[in-house]
Design a protein around this motif. Structure first.
Motif, PDB file in Angstrom:
ATOM      1  N   TRP A  58      -6.454 -11.650  -2.875  1.00  0.00           N
ATOM      2  CA  TRP A  58      -6.205 -10.291  -3.497  1.00  0.00           C
ATOM      3  C   TRP A  58      -7.050  -9.901  -4.524  1.00  0.00           C
ATOM      4  CZ3 TRP A  58      -3.918  -9.133  -7.948  1.00  0.00           C
ATOM      5  CH2 TRP A  58      -3.172 -10.109  -8.436  1.00  0.00           C
ATOM      6  N   TYR A  59      -7.129  -8.523  -4.864  1.00  0.00           N
ATOM      7  CA  TYR A  59      -7.840  -8.269  -5.866  1.00  0.00           C
ATOM      8  C   TYR A  59      -7.700  -6.696  -6.210  1.00  0.00           C
ATOM      9  CZ  TYR A  59     -11.451  -6.208  -2.809  1.00  0.00           C
ATOM     10  OH  TYR A  59     -12.120  -5.404  -1.714  1.00  0.00           O
ATOM     11  N   THR A  60      -7.596  -6.353  -7.431  1.00  0.00           N
ATOM     12  CA  THR A  60      -7.396  -4.988  -7.963  1.00  0.00           C
ATOM     13  C   THR A  60      -8.497  -4.012  -7.979  1.00  0.00           C
ATOM     14  OG1 THR A  60      -7.375  -5.385 -10.271  1.00  0.00           O
ATOM     15  CG2 THR A  60      -5.175  -5.650  -9.232  1.00  0.00           C
ATOM     16  N   GLU A  61      -8.455  -2.839  -7.708  1.00  0.00           N
ATOM     17  CA  GLU A  61      -9.794  -1.897  -7.896  1.00  0.00           C
ATOM     18  C   GLU A  61      -9.177  -0.887  -8.476  1.00  0.00           C
ATOM     19  OE1 GLU A  61     -12.781  -2.154  -4.292  1.00  0.00           O
ATOM     20  OE2 GLU A  61     -11.054  -0.798  -4.030  1.00  0.00           O
ATOM     21  N   LYS A  63      -9.397   1.974 -11.936  1.00  0.00           N
ATOM     22  CA  LYS A  63      -9.915   2.037 -13.439  1.00  0.00           C
ATOM     23  C   LYS A  63     -10.073   0.824 -14.210  1.00  0.00           C
ATOM     24  CE  LYS A  63     -10.519   5.939 -16.523  1.00  0.00           C
ATOM     25  NZ  LYS A  63     -10.205   7.270 -16.713  1.00  0.00           N
ATOM     26  N   GLY A  64      -8.838  -0.099 -13.951  1.00  0.00           N
ATOM     27  CA  GLY A  64      -8.644  -1.204 -14.964  1.00  0.00           C
ATOM     28  C   GLY A  64      -9.912  -2.177 -14.482  1.00  0.00           C
ATOM     29  N   GLU A  65      -9.986  -3.300 -15.426  1.00  0.00           N
ATOM     30  CA  GLU A  65     -10.640  -4.470 -15.084  1.00  0.00           C
ATOM     31  C   GLU A  65     -10.098  -5.180 -13.775  1.00  0.00           C
ATOM     32  OE1 GLU A  65     -13.245  -5.774 -16.964  1.00  0.00           O
ATOM     33  OE2 GLU A  65     -13.102  -3.944 -18.074  1.00  0.00           O
ATOM     34  N   GLU A  66     -11.109  -5.849 -12.964  1.00  0.00           N
ATOM     35  CA  GLU A  66     -10.623  -6.413 -11.535  1.00  0.00           C
ATOM     36  C   GLU A  66      -9.845  -7.515 -11.939  1.00  0.00           C
ATOM     37  OE1 GLU A  66     -13.331  -6.653  -8.148  1.00  0.00           O
ATOM     38  OE2 GLU A  66     -12.882  -8.834  -8.608  1.00  0.00           O
ATOM     39  N   ASP A  67      -8.627  -7.848 -11.447  1.00  0.00           N
ATOM     40  CA  ASP A  67      -8.067  -9.073 -11.434  1.00  0.00           C
ATOM     41  C   ASP A  67      -7.957  -9.719 -10.062  1.00  0.00           C
ATOM     42  OD1 ASP A  67      -6.788  -8.709 -14.059  1.00  0.00           O
ATOM     43  OD2 ASP A  67      -5.496  -7.265 -13.317  1.00  0.00           O
ATOM     44  N   LEU A  68      -8.023 -10.903  -9.644  1.00  0.00           N
ATOM     45  CA  LEU A  68      -8.190 -11.618  -8.967  1.00  0.00           C
ATOM     46  C   LEU A  68      -6.968 -12.672  -8.430  1.00  0.00           C
ATOM     47  CD1 LEU A  68     -10.232 -12.184  -6.255  1.00  0.00           C
ATOM     48  CD2 LEU A  68     -11.090 -14.168  -7.690  1.00  0.00           C
ATOM     49  N   TYR A 102      -2.064  -1.814  -1.510  1.00  0.00           N
ATOM     50  CA  TYR A 102      -1.580  -0.627  -2.225  1.00  0.00           C
ATOM     51  C   TYR A 102      -3.045   0.155  -2.658  1.00  0.00           C
ATOM     52  CZ  TYR A 102       0.686   2.433  -5.637  1.00  0.00           C
ATOM     53  OH  TYR A 102       1.053   3.753  -6.288  1.00  0.00           O
ATOM     54  N   VAL A 107      -4.551   2.244  -9.751  1.00  0.00           N
ATOM     55  CA  VAL A 107      -4.565   0.881  -9.391  1.00  0.00           C
ATOM     56  C   VAL A 107      -4.479   0.674  -7.676  1.00  0.00           C
ATOM     57  CG1 VAL A 107      -3.005  -1.218  -9.299  1.00  0.00           C
ATOM     58  CG2 VAL A 107      -3.144   0.127 -11.475  1.00  0.00           C
ATOM     59  N   ILE A 109      -4.628  -2.279  -4.728  1.00  0.00           N
ATOM     60  CA  ILE A 109      -4.409  -3.931  -4.243  1.00  0.00           C
ATOM     61  C   ILE A 109      -5.223  -4.109  -2.948  1.00  0.00           C
ATOM     62  CG2 ILE A 109      -3.075  -5.814  -4.290  1.00  0.00           C
ATOM     63  CD1 ILE A 109      -0.886  -3.987  -6.057  1.00  0.00           C
TER      64      ILE A 109
ATOM     65  N   ALA B 257      -3.714   0.801 -15.909  1.00  0.00           N
ATOM     66  CA  ALA B 257      -4.964   0.057 -15.851  1.00  0.00           C
ATOM     67  C   ALA B 257      -5.454  -0.129 -17.157  1.00  0.00           C
ATOM     68  CB  ALA B 257      -5.843   0.615 -14.821  1.00  0.00           C
ATOM     69  N   ALA B 258      -5.920  -1.395 -17.730  1.00  0.00           N
ATOM     70  CA  ALA B 258      -6.665  -1.700 -18.933  1.00  0.00           C
ATOM     71  C   ALA B 258      -8.095  -1.886 -18.627  1.00  0.00           C
ATOM     72  CB  ALA B 258      -5.932  -2.719 -19.329  1.00  0.00           C
ATOM     73  N   PHE B 259      -8.715  -1.225 -19.356  1.00  0.00           N
ATOM     74  CA  PHE B 259     -10.115  -1.418 -19.095  1.00  0.00           C
ATOM     75  C   PHE B 259     -11.049  -1.469 -20.421  1.00  0.00           C
ATOM     76  CE2 PHE B 259      -8.980   3.082 -18.914  1.00  0.00           C
ATOM     77  CZ  PHE B 259      -9.975   3.626 -19.712  1.00  0.00           C
ATOM     78  N   ASN B 312      -3.576  -4.879 -14.632  1.00  0.00           N
ATOM     79  CA  ASN B 312      -3.127  -3.678 -14.170  1.00  0.00           C
ATOM     80  C   ASN B 312      -1.725  -3.882 -13.512  1.00  0.00           C
ATOM     81  OD1 ASN B 312      -5.857  -2.221 -12.745  1.00  0.00           O
ATOM     82  ND2 ASN B 312      -6.344  -4.464 -12.662  1.00  0.00           N
TER      83      ASN B 312
END
Lengths: 147, 360
Positions: A58-61, A63-68, A102, A107, A109, B257-259, B312
């Protein structure tokens, strides 16, 4: 069958094409369901591939930095292992209870099956096939933007 | 064998630039730091760079000067070495492989024992800190997360630090004056510094008065963590004295969301769902007798669960908004954790009968 997208420092060496077929045609799974994804690699000789990585992540998309987050990962290398996994193979696993897919405002997911091919020439190619975990509806929009 | 490309292009949300060049650049940067640290240490040890306490005017320093000086190459070596090791360990590895290595221990753990640990519910925050305080009437008392308290702390710290600097400057200026020396620049600096220092204290005291005058707000809840589709009793208790024109209890979900933007790290926070649970108007609070009221909150059936990753988050909370008649409005937040519904939930619990229906 779905065509994947490539990216993440990859290149189209020999124009490979990876098709993935999910056992749920709508590609929607309930938490803790079992998932089977059959894949087929076309357009590249098996001899040109030095390794294959099959993962469910899973990864986030947004505005934020991508988390994996990696739920399933295996890497196959060596002639015998590659012969068994190429040009077609499958990935079977039980999905976790969370995080659910989501579609939020800032955010998002996403869950996906990734097939990553490593070529003997040194480059790699990744094919990503998105599916949904759970059935959380998309966010209805912004109520208030906080400082 | 072809060299990696220098330049890539964006394909949708993903970059196709070369990771190899990026990793090589990082490795060179960290290697340079290590090299600089070793050079510096070598110069110190061989005596090329002299460290004579007498020469630098610190005859009492002795070994302390050595230790202090060694901090610079030590920090460079630690930072550069750690970065170099991290870069080399990730060399030629896909992001999935690197992430899998980090979570290998979790992947090896079987799923389905107990409940609520992060390993069993990946991405869902634990609620250990939310259930360690029993309530007076309901099961748990929720911890408060008040932005006003953080603002007060920030202003207090600023006022304290500023006035500490001001005190040092004032003592220096005073000693100069006693010694018959006049430093016009220092004296000129003291005037605006003094104005800011006094302003900081005034703002802090005013904020402290406003924050403490309202009285404490407590929220208790009948169960935790929460589940979509379920109802929960909530007790709101407001202390203090005087009249409150409006007290409002809301339930809301926030995405954050942190960027990175240039060299800054920014966080965008958006409320994406909000429901006013209950409002109370013209509340009279007597000293020593807190206002208490019950309400019921319902997490929507199709709600997204609480989620936290490195950059996030999706957060649930109860917000108490108050508008006292003679004071500034206040807002106090009480975080909640909402879990995703377990697939086997239902049997015997009437609030989850709809899940049984959906499965059928």
């Amino acid at each position: 069958m779905t065509d994947g997208e490539d990216g993440c420092g990859t290149t189209r060496l020999g124009a490979p094409k990876v098709g993935v077929h999910f056992d749920h045609p709508d590609r929607t799974y309930a938490p803790q369901d079992s998932l089977t994804a059959a894949y087929e690699v076309e357009g590249v000789a098996v001899a040109d591939i030095r390794a294959i990585e099959r993962s469910v992540v899973w990864y986030t998309e947004g505005k934020g930095e991508e988390d994996l987050g990696v739920h399933h990962f295996d890497r196959l290398e060596g002639a015998a292992a590659l012969r068994a996994a190429l040009p077609a193979g499958s990935v079977s696993l039980r999905l976790p209870p969370s995080p659910l897919s989501y579609e939020g405002v800032v955010v998002k997911i996403r869950w996906c099956v990734r097939i990553r091919l490593f070529f003997t020439a040194g480059r790699d190619y990744v094919s990503e096939h998105v599916f949904d975990l759970g059935d959380v509806p998309p966010s209805r929009g912004t109520v208030e933007r906080l400082a | 064998m072809r060299l990696p490309r220098f330049f890539g292009k964006k394909r949708g949300h993903r970059r196709t630039g070369s990771q190899a060049w990026g990793s090589a650049g990082e490795a060179i940067f960290y290697a340079l730091l290590v090299a600089a640290a070793l050079c510096f240490a070598g110069l110190l040890l061989t005596g090329v760079v002299g460290l004579d306490p007498e020469a630098v005017g610190l005859p009492w320093a002795g070994w302390w000067l050595w230790i202090f000086t060694a901090l610079i190459p030590g920090a460079l070596l630690a930072f550069g070495g750690a970065g170099l090791v991290r870069t080399l360990r990730g060399w030629d590895k896909s992001e999935e492989r690197r992430a899998a290595a980090e979570t290998l221990a979790e992947l090896l753990e079987p799923v389905g024992h107990g409940s609520g640990s992060p390993r069993e519910l990946p991405g869902v925050p634990t609620c250990d800190d939310l259930v360690n305080s029993p309530g007076t009437i309901l099961r748990y008392r929720l911890p408060i997360e008040s932005p006003e308290s953080w603002q007060l702390l920030g202003i207090g710290l600023f006022a304290a630090l500023w006035n500490a600097v001001l005190a040092v400057l004032a003592v220096t200026a005073g000693l100069d004056l006693l010694g018959g020396r006049v430093e016009p620049v220092l004296l000129a600096l003291l005037v605006p510094f003094l104005a800011v220092g006094i302003g900081g204290i005034v703002v802090f005291v005013r904020r402290l008065f406003l924050t403490t005058a309202v009285g404490t707000t407590q929220v208790e809840i009948s169960d935790h963590p929460l589940l979509p589709g379920a109802n929960y009793d909530v007790l709101l208790a407001q202390g203090g004295a005087g009249a409150v024109a409006l007290l409002r209890l809301t339930l809301e979900m926030e995405e954050s969301a942190a960027f990175r933007q240039g060299t800054d790290t920014r966080t965008e926070r958006v409320v994406v769902w909000r429901e006013v649970v209950k409002e109370w108007r013209d509340v009279r609070i007597s000293p020593g007798v807190r206002f208490e009221a019950h309400a019921t909150i319902t997490i929507p059936r199709d709600a997204m669960h609480s989620f936290v990753s490195e950059h996030n988050a999706v957060r649930w909370r109860i917000v108490v908004h108050g508008r006292p008649e003679r004071r500034a409005p206040f807002e106090r937040m009480f975080p909640l954790v909402v879990h995703p519904l377990p697939p086997d939930i239902g049997g015997g619990r009437p609030e989850f009968a709809w899940m049984e229906e959906r499965r059928r």
